[in-house]
Structure formats: C-alpha cells, structure tokens
Design a protein around this motif. Structure first.
Motif, PDB file in Angstrom:
ATOM      1  N   ILE A  26       0.735  -1.106  -0.070  1.00  0.00           N
ATOM      2  CA  ILE A  26      -0.157   0.102  -0.034  1.00  0.00           C
ATOM      3  C   ILE A  26       0.850   1.154   0.022  1.00  0.00           C
ATOM      4  CG2 ILE A  26      -0.099   0.089   2.512  1.00  0.00           C
ATOM      5  CD1 ILE A  26      -2.922   0.717  -0.143  1.00  0.00           C
ATOM      6  N   SER A  27       2.006   1.187   0.583  1.00  0.00           N
ATOM      7  CA  SER A  27       2.868   2.390   0.523  1.00  0.00           C
ATOM      8  C   SER A  27       3.445   2.589  -0.672  1.00  0.00           C
ATOM      9  CB  SER A  27       4.217   1.930   1.244  1.00  0.00           C
ATOM     10  OG  SER A  27       3.898   1.953   2.551  1.00  0.00           O
ATOM     11  N   ASP A  28       3.540   1.725  -1.648  1.00  0.00           N
ATOM     12  CA  ASP A  28       3.876   2.108  -3.076  1.00  0.00           C
ATOM     13  C   ASP A  28       2.696   2.651  -3.700  1.00  0.00           C
ATOM     14  OD1 ASP A  28       6.438   0.765  -2.614  1.00  0.00           O
ATOM     15  OD2 ASP A  28       5.747  -0.996  -3.746  1.00  0.00           O
ATOM     16  N   ILE A  29       1.597   2.125  -3.504  1.00  0.00           N
ATOM     17  CA  ILE A  29       0.253   2.706  -4.479  1.00  0.00           C
ATOM     18  C   ILE A  29       0.278   4.116  -3.861  1.00  0.00           C
ATOM     19  CG2 ILE A  29      -2.160   2.780  -4.440  1.00  0.00           C
ATOM     20  CD1 ILE A  29      -2.056  -0.503  -3.899  1.00  0.00           C
ATOM     21  N   ILE A  30       0.368   4.525  -2.659  1.00  0.00           N
ATOM     22  CA  ILE A  30       0.146   5.843  -2.154  1.00  0.00           C
ATOM     23  C   ILE A  30       1.360   6.815  -2.529  1.00  0.00           C
ATOM     24  CG2 ILE A  30       0.346   7.451   0.008  1.00  0.00           C
ATOM     25  CD1 ILE A  30      -1.080   4.957   1.412  1.00  0.00           C
ATOM     26  N   GLY A  31       2.437   6.410  -2.669  1.00  0.00           N
ATOM     27  CA  GLY A  31       3.824   6.861  -3.204  1.00  0.00           C
ATOM     28  C   GLY A  31       3.389   7.413  -4.540  1.00  0.00           C
ATOM     29  N   VAL A  32       2.876   6.515  -5.467  1.00  0.00           N
ATOM     30  CA  VAL A  32       2.767   6.648  -7.081  1.00  0.00           C
ATOM     31  C   VAL A  32       1.757   7.743  -7.188  1.00  0.00           C
ATOM     32  CG1 VAL A  32       1.963   5.876  -9.116  1.00  0.00           C
ATOM     33  CG2 VAL A  32       3.590   4.438  -7.734  1.00  0.00           C
ATOM     34  N   ALA A  33       0.533   7.523  -6.236  1.00  0.00           N
ATOM     35  CA  ALA A  33      -0.636   8.611  -6.381  1.00  0.00           C
ATOM     36  C   ALA A  33      -0.345   9.965  -5.843  1.00  0.00           C
ATOM     37  CB  ALA A  33      -1.809   7.822  -5.372  1.00  0.00           C
ATOM     38  N   VAL A  34       0.577  10.009  -4.919  1.00  0.00           N
ATOM     39  CA  VAL A  34       0.880  11.502  -4.382  1.00  0.00           C
ATOM     40  C   VAL A  34       1.836  11.902  -5.521  1.00  0.00           C
ATOM     41  CG1 VAL A  34       2.424  12.610  -2.562  1.00  0.00           C
ATOM     42  CG2 VAL A  34       0.538  10.852  -1.811  1.00  0.00           C
ATOM     43  N   LYS A  35       2.646  11.374  -6.195  1.00  0.00           N
ATOM     44  CA  LYS A  35       3.538  11.799  -7.416  1.00  0.00           C
ATOM     45  C   LYS A  35       2.855  12.332  -8.469  1.00  0.00           C
ATOM     46  CE  LYS A  35       7.708   9.278  -6.410  1.00  0.00           C
ATOM     47  NZ  LYS A  35       8.521   8.254  -6.719  1.00  0.00           N
ATOM     48  N   ARG A  36       1.495  11.704  -8.666  1.00  0.00           N
ATOM     49  CA  ARG A  36       0.626  12.137  -9.741  1.00  0.00           C
ATOM     50  C   ARG A  36      -0.081  13.315  -9.514  1.00  0.00           C
ATOM     51  NH1 ARG A  36      -2.900   7.608 -12.244  1.00  0.00           N
ATOM     52  NH2 ARG A  36      -3.649   9.180 -13.261  1.00  0.00           N
ATOM     53  N   VAL A  37       0.004  13.648  -8.329  1.00  0.00           N
ATOM     54  CA  VAL A  37      -0.859  15.196  -7.934  1.00  0.00           C
ATOM     55  C   VAL A  37       0.134  16.142  -7.371  1.00  0.00           C
ATOM     56  CG1 VAL A  37      -3.153  13.766  -7.281  1.00  0.00           C
ATOM     57  CG2 VAL A  37      -1.523  14.189  -5.550  1.00  0.00           C
ATOM     58  N   ASP A  38       1.428  16.214  -7.868  1.00  0.00           N
ATOM     59  CA  ASP A  38       2.374  17.055  -7.854  1.00  0.00           C
ATOM     60  C   ASP A  38       2.079  18.625  -7.565  1.00  0.00           C
ATOM     61  OD1 ASP A  38       2.556  16.893 -10.218  1.00  0.00           O
ATOM     62  OD2 ASP A  38       4.569  17.163 -10.409  1.00  0.00           O
ATOM     63  N   TYR A  39       1.057  18.844  -8.685  1.00  0.00           N
ATOM     64  CA  TYR A  39       0.694  20.109  -8.729  1.00  0.00           C
ATOM     65  C   TYR A  39      -0.209  20.431  -7.639  1.00  0.00           C
ATOM     66  CZ  TYR A  39      -3.991  17.773  -9.368  1.00  0.00           C
ATOM     67  OH  TYR A  39      -4.934  16.536  -9.046  1.00  0.00           O
ATOM     68  N   CYS A  40      -0.693  19.674  -6.665  1.00  0.00           N
ATOM     69  CA  CYS A  40      -1.336  20.028  -5.653  1.00  0.00           C
ATOM     70  C   CYS A  40      -0.285  20.708  -4.457  1.00  0.00           C
ATOM     71  CB  CYS A  40      -2.224  19.008  -5.164  1.00  0.00           C
ATOM     72  SG  CYS A  40      -3.039  19.104  -3.451  1.00  0.00           S
ATOM     73  N   LEU A  41       0.848  20.204  -4.619  1.00  0.00           N
ATOM     74  CA  LEU A  41       1.967  20.674  -3.577  1.00  0.00           C
ATOM     75  C   LEU A  41       2.267  22.366  -3.220  1.00  0.00           C
ATOM     76  CD1 LEU A  41       4.430  17.650  -3.935  1.00  0.00           C
ATOM     77  CD2 LEU A  41       2.664  17.932  -2.361  1.00  0.00           C
ATOM     78  N   LYS A  42       1.876  22.932  -4.536  1.00  0.00           N
ATOM     79  CA  LYS A  42       2.014  24.218  -4.240  1.00  0.00           C
ATOM     80  C   LYS A  42       1.080  25.084  -3.617  1.00  0.00           C
ATOM     81  CE  LYS A  42      -0.148  25.074  -9.066  1.00  0.00           C
ATOM     82  NZ  LYS A  42       0.286  25.347 -10.332  1.00  0.00           N
TER      83      LYS A  42
END
Length: 181
Positions: free
Chosen positions: A111-127
């Motif tokens: 599940i850590s891998d799945i979360i990590g990939v999902a968070v990278k896909r929404v990197d636009y949100c980090l701003k």
C-alpha cells in the motif's frame, strides 16, 4: 371459484408491485445519470476554462513576453491538461467496467507503493497544500488491482486539493483496522 379469483388477484397485485418497484428504480437510475452527467460536465469545464484562460493570456503580448508569467501559465495549461486526461481516463474506465471489457489485475501490493505513486501524480497540488503521508509500519500486502486503486487515490487526492482551503494540509493515512469481534 372464489379461491381462483383470489389467487388471480394476488398474482395481479404482485405484478403491480413489481412494476411499481421497477418504475421507481428507473426513476432513480435516471436521477443518478443526470447527477453524474452534471458532475462530469462541471469537472470537464474547469480544466478547459483554465486552458482557455491561460492560452488567451499567453497571446497577450505583454504577458507572453514575460518569461516568468509565460512559464507559470504554461504550467497551468499542463496541469489542467493532465486533469482533463485523468477525467477522460476515468470515463473510459467506467465504460469498460460497465461493459465488462475491463478486467481486474488483482495481485499482492504494498500500500505504501500505491500511495507514493498516487501522491507523485498530484504533484501540482503541492504548491497549495502540504500532503502528509502516514503509513503504519509493517502493514501486510493487500490483494488489489494496483492501477485502479492508485486511480482511486489520485481521484481522492485531486478532490482534496480542489476542495481543501489553500494552505491547509492533506493527510493520507494507511493503517490496520482492528475490528472488535
């Protein structure tokens, strides 16, 4: 004869009840379809409006000549296009699921891998939001379709980014659920 007539009335009543239930289900299905269509329409208009606005601004000579403004607008276009692409992918996946053409690829996943990939896909949100990931150590593997669960998380994170006030944090948490027996 009276028992035959009474039995016929019972059958007729059951048929009428069944027809009423089917009619109610049809009305609810139509209501849900209308709600879904309205939601999809709104979700598609947002990135299109962003792309259109940024493109218009880029055509404005004073803004288009400003390197910093041009870069920011280009990133906005890219982010909106990515969001539009995700929406179209989701619609296609829904269609494939309903038609039975999308086959689940269930496998053991971290599940850590799945979360990590999902968070990278929404990197636009980090701003505009800090995304905090809290994963309980030593979680067992889960049997899921990695790509589809990742997409579920991306959709949830995208919604959180869009509807959480700017500056507020977003937390993704994974832990064992200990249900009382």
């Amino acid at each position: 004869l009276s028992s035959v007539v009474g039995g016929a009335r019972d059958v007729e009543r059951e048929l009428l009840d069944e027809a009423a239930a089917q009619s109610a289900m049809l009305r609810e299905s139509e209501r849900l379809s209308t709600t879904l269509l309205n939601s999809i329409s709104h979700e598609l208009r947002t990135p299109i409006a962003t792309i259109k606005g940024a493109a218009g601004s880029l055509l404005n000579p004073p803004i288009g000549a400003n390197e910093e403004a041009r870069l920011a607008l280009t990133k906005d276009v890219q982010s909106a296009a990515d969001r539009l692409n995700r929406l179209v992918e989701n619609l296609l996946d829904m269609s494939r699921l309903e038609s039975g053409r999308l086959r689940l690829k269930v496998e053991w996943c971290d599940i850590s891998d799945i979360i990590g990939v999902a968070v990278k896909r929404v990197d636009y949100c980090l701003k505009s939001h800090a995304i905090q990931v809290q994963v309980e150590p030593n979680l067992p593997l889960v049997q899921v379709d990695f790509v589809l669960i990742e997409q579920v998380l991306v959709n949830l994170l995208d919604n959180a980014c869009n509807y959480t006030p700017v500056g507020k944090g977003i937390t993704v948490e994974a832990r064992l659920w200990h249900e009382a027996l």
